[in-house]
Design a protein around this motif. Structure first.
Motif, mmCIF file in Angstrom:
data_model
loop_
_atom_site.group_PDB
_atom_site.id
_atom_site.type_symbol
_atom_site.label_atom_id
_atom_site.label_comp_id
_atom_site.label_asym_id
_atom_site.label_seq_id
_atom_site.Cartn_x
_atom_site.Cartn_y
_atom_site.Cartn_z
ATOM 1 N N SER A 192 0.942 -1.209 -0.016
ATOM 2 C CA SER A 192 0.159 0.157 -0.051
ATOM 3 C C SER A 192 0.896 1.359 0.032
ATOM 4 C CB SER A 192 -0.876 -0.106 1.203
ATOM 5 O OG SER A 192 -0.075 -0.172 2.407
ATOM 6 N N LEU A 193 1.991 1.117 0.711
ATOM 7 C CA LEU A 193 2.790 2.554 0.641
ATOM 8 C C LEU A 193 3.665 2.555 -0.641
ATOM 9 C CD1 LEU A 193 4.427 1.957 4.232
ATOM 10 C CD2 LEU A 193 2.597 3.344 3.591
ATOM 11 N N VAL A 194 3.810 1.520 -1.247
ATOM 12 C CA VAL A 194 4.216 1.563 -2.702
ATOM 13 C C VAL A 194 3.562 2.172 -3.485
ATOM 14 C CG1 VAL A 194 5.121 0.169 -4.584
ATOM 15 C CG2 VAL A 194 6.153 -0.519 -2.187
ATOM 16 N N THR A 195 2.016 1.922 -3.431
ATOM 17 C CA THR A 195 1.139 2.430 -4.463
ATOM 18 C C THR A 195 1.073 4.011 -4.244
ATOM 19 O OG1 THR A 195 -0.023 0.470 -4.463
ATOM 20 C CG2 THR A 195 -1.230 2.519 -5.017
ATOM 21 N N LEU A 196 0.975 4.301 -3.029
ATOM 22 C CA LEU A 196 0.839 5.613 -2.528
ATOM 23 C C LEU A 196 2.282 6.633 -2.998
ATOM 24 C CD1 LEU A 196 -0.471 8.305 -1.372
ATOM 25 C CD2 LEU A 196 0.638 7.388 0.845
ATOM 26 N N ALA A 220 15.897 -7.841 -7.784
ATOM 27 C CA ALA A 220 16.354 -7.216 -6.850
ATOM 28 C C ALA A 220 16.025 -5.841 -7.065
ATOM 29 C CB ALA A 220 17.753 -7.580 -6.605
ATOM 30 N N GLU A 221 16.027 -5.330 -8.330
ATOM 31 C CA GLU A 221 15.869 -3.872 -8.751
ATOM 32 C C GLU A 221 14.577 -3.585 -8.485
ATOM 33 O OE1 GLU A 221 14.892 -2.182 -13.042
ATOM 34 O OE2 GLU A 221 16.963 -2.628 -12.922
ATOM 35 N N GLN A 222 13.546 -4.448 -8.797
ATOM 36 C CA GLN A 222 11.975 -4.309 -8.252
ATOM 37 C C GLN A 222 11.807 -3.773 -6.854
ATOM 38 O OE1 GLN A 222 9.500 -6.776 -10.141
ATOM 39 N NE2 GLN A 222 7.538 -5.762 -9.240
ATOM 40 N N ALA A 223 12.327 -4.877 -6.051
ATOM 41 C CA ALA A 223 11.940 -4.579 -4.648
ATOM 42 C C ALA A 223 12.920 -3.357 -4.006
ATOM 43 C CB ALA A 223 12.840 -6.037 -3.957
ATOM 44 N N SER A 224 13.971 -2.954 -4.604
ATOM 45 C CA SER A 224 14.710 -1.819 -4.223
ATOM 46 C C SER A 224 14.063 -0.571 -4.542
ATOM 47 C CB SER A 224 16.254 -1.928 -4.733
ATOM 48 O OG SER A 224 16.945 -3.061 -4.005
ATOM 49 N N SER A 225 13.336 -0.646 -5.851
ATOM 50 C CA SER A 225 12.500 0.427 -6.150
ATOM 51 C C SER A 225 11.471 0.707 -5.496
ATOM 52 C CB SER A 225 12.494 0.594 -7.882
ATOM 53 O OG SER A 225 11.827 -0.619 -8.075
ATOM 54 N N ASP A 226 10.634 -0.446 -5.087
ATOM 55 C CA ASP A 226 9.387 -0.514 -4.323
ATOM 56 C C ASP A 226 9.639 0.015 -3.008
ATOM 57 O OD1 ASP A 226 7.968 -1.011 -6.582
ATOM 58 O OD2 ASP A 226 7.908 -3.284 -5.890
ATOM 59 N N PHE A 227 10.947 -0.040 -2.610
ATOM 60 C CA PHE A 227 11.509 0.417 -1.151
ATOM 61 C C PHE A 227 11.430 1.859 -1.169
ATOM 62 C CE2 PHE A 227 15.088 1.979 1.160
ATOM 63 C CZ PHE A 227 14.799 2.143 2.351
ATOM 64 N N VAL A 228 11.957 2.469 -2.199
ATOM 65 C CA VAL A 228 11.937 3.842 -2.246
ATOM 66 C C VAL A 228 10.708 4.536 -2.367
ATOM 67 C CG1 VAL A 228 13.021 5.897 -3.378
ATOM 68 C CG2 VAL A 228 14.419 3.712 -3.230
ATOM 69 N N ARG A 229 9.806 3.977 -3.042
ATOM 70 C CA ARG A 229 8.464 4.301 -3.238
ATOM 71 C C ARG A 229 7.715 4.440 -2.030
ATOM 72 N NH1 ARG A 229 8.636 0.947 -8.193
ATOM 73 N NH2 ARG A 229 9.145 2.131 -10.042
ATOM 74 N N ALA A 230 8.033 3.257 -1.319
ATOM 75 C CA ALA A 230 7.132 3.088 0.106
ATOM 76 C C ALA A 230 7.526 4.020 0.974
ATOM 77 C CB ALA A 230 7.595 1.805 0.337
ATOM 78 N N VAL A 231 9.037 4.372 1.048
ATOM 79 C CA VAL A 231 9.557 5.595 1.919
ATOM 80 C C VAL A 231 8.987 6.902 1.659
ATOM 81 C CG1 VAL A 231 11.543 6.807 2.555
ATOM 82 C CG2 VAL A 231 11.677 4.247 2.482
ATOM 83 N N MET A 232 8.842 7.195 0.417
ATOM 84 C CA MET A 232 7.932 8.337 0.000
ATOM 85 C C MET A 232 6.583 8.310 0.636
ATOM 86 S SD MET A 232 8.400 11.258 -1.580
ATOM 87 C CE MET A 232 7.450 12.692 -2.060
ATOM 88 N N GLY A 233 5.845 7.313 0.320
ATOM 89 C CA GLY A 233 4.510 7.271 1.138
ATOM 90 C C GLY A 233 4.316 7.177 2.385
ATOM 91 N N ALA A 234 4.929 6.743 2.947
ATOM 92 C CA ALA A 234 5.194 6.464 4.257
ATOM 93 C C ALA A 234 5.436 8.039 4.952
ATOM 94 C CB ALA A 234 6.295 5.890 5.072
ATOM 95 N N ILE A 235 6.315 8.944 4.312
ATOM 96 C CA ILE A 235 6.487 10.037 4.954
ATOM 97 C C ILE A 235 5.279 11.083 4.699
ATOM 98 C CG2 ILE A 235 7.855 12.271 4.295
ATOM 99 C CD1 ILE A 235 10.105 10.359 3.571
#
Length: 390
Positions: free
Chosen positions: A129-133, A241-256
């Protein structure tokens, strides 16, 4: 002689399975959840053993529910580390401080951004959900920055710029720069995901789809990068690994955005994304620049461009140099140098086209700035007619 305190160092000589078992905390979804800090390989090796149950002051009904799951469904294992373990993780605290994240973003949420849906299918514990946001926020902020800063960019250059700023490869490289390594081992500051088998096809890849040639079709049918949209991704098959790492950055943006609000998310975007240097002029590719320049001048009611020799040297030598200028009336549109008259004219036409398309207003305001407190009245931004050749 002082006696040795074995409890301080005995864990370092235990077997990996014994050390893992001593840290296991099992919790349920309603209040507490069965979770393990063991790696997936260790979990599979010890799946036949009786799971460890930590003594906790819970009510009798919850204890019966725990015992029922413990004995009736021993195959249930949650790879995500316990939520409470985030508070005692020094690596998470270091990552939080290194990224200068807002204090209102708790470490528990930061730990959740590291858990990919392929490792934990429970939507209450993974970062889906954080990745989508975060993906929607990154796309919005990047697109408004490009369209307002360079209102005359061709659509192909906009697609390439979007991919350079917020594409999966750029986000994966950013996660690596942050010190977040991709691994299947959960906990700490490692991105937790199920790695796809070597040589297997990436789920949902669009490589088999024939790319669309017309830009108009890319607007309506393709994604924000101009690529054909991929189908649903089967997370059970694993991710790269590329997809998992990119989703992590998107999730950080959504969490903030969720914990600290829009100003903090916008500030994080400016500090970590817009601060990167992107040479947009290198993204252009013209097949017939002289023809494009003629049509541009005709559309804007300029005088027809004329190529003139500004200077030359070594015309009869083996390495001549011609400096050609493109003029529209008394105005010089561009200048280029080449080893022949044709090459100099083409480079001068390319310089003139880049000077037109890379126009940027002196004061740039984006629509999201109106959400700030005390924002000045909105003034419409410059909207160009678009590129000449599609």
């Amino acid at each position: 002689m002082k006696r040795l305190q074995l409890h301080r160092w005995s864990s370092s000589v235990l077997s990996p399975r014994a050390r893992t078992g001593s840290r296991v905390q099992q919790h349920l979804h309603s209040g507490v959840r069965h979770q393990s800090t063991a790696s997936p390989l260790q979990s599979e090796a010890s799946s036949q053993e009786e799971p460890f149950l930590e003594e906790a002051p819970v009510d009798e009904g919850l204890a019966r529910h725990i015992r029922s799951i413990r004995f009736k469904r021993p195959e249930i294992q949650y790879p995500s580390p316990p939520v409470e373990a985030a508070r005692s993780s020094a690596k998470l605290a270091a990552l939080h401080a290194r990224l200068y994240l807002p204090s209102r973003l708790p470490l528990e949420t930061l730990a959740r951004t590291l858990v990919d849906a392929s490792a934990d299918p429970n939507p209450h514990f993974n970062n889906e959900s954080l990745v989508t946001l975060g993906h929607d926020l990154l796309t919005y902020y990047t697109s408004e920055h490009l369209l307002c800063t360079y209102p005359r960019l061709p659509l192909a250059v906009i697609f390439s710029s979007m991919y350079a700023y917020a594409g999966p490869k750029s986000l994966a490289a950013m996660a690596k720069e942050w010190g977040v390594e991709a691994a299947t081992l959960p906990g700490g500051r490692l991105t937790q995901f199920r790695r796809i088998d070597p040589g297997a096809e990436v789920p949902g890849s669009a490589e088999k789809r024939e790319p669309r040639q017309q830009m108009g079709r890319k607007i309506f049918y393709d994604n924000e990068y101009g690529d054909a949209p991929s189908g649903p991704v089967d997370r059970n098959a694993g991710v790269s690994a590329e997809q998992a790492s990119s989703d992590f950055v998107r999730a950080v943006m959504g969490a903030i955005y969720l914990h600290a609000g829009r100003p903090a998310a916008k500030r994080f975007f400016e500090q970590h994304f817009l601060s990167r240097q992107l040479n947009i002029s290198s993204l252009f590719s013209f097949s017939q620049p002289a023809r494009d320049l003629n049509r541009l001048c005709a559309r804007e009611n300029f005088e027809q461009p004329v190529a003139k020799i500004i200077s030359e040297t070594g015309r009869r030598s083996r390495s001549p140099v011609f400096v050609i200028g493109i003029f529209s009336g008394q105005d010089k549109l561009g200048e280029g140098a080449g080893s022949s008259l044709f090459e100099g004219r083409e480079r001068a036409a390319v310089a003139a086209l880049k000077g037109w398309y890379l126009y940027s207003p002196l004061s740039v305001r984006v629509p999201s700035s109106m959400e700030e407190e005390g924002a000045a009245p909105w003034k419409p931004v410059h909207v160009d007619l678009g590129e000449v050749i599609v």
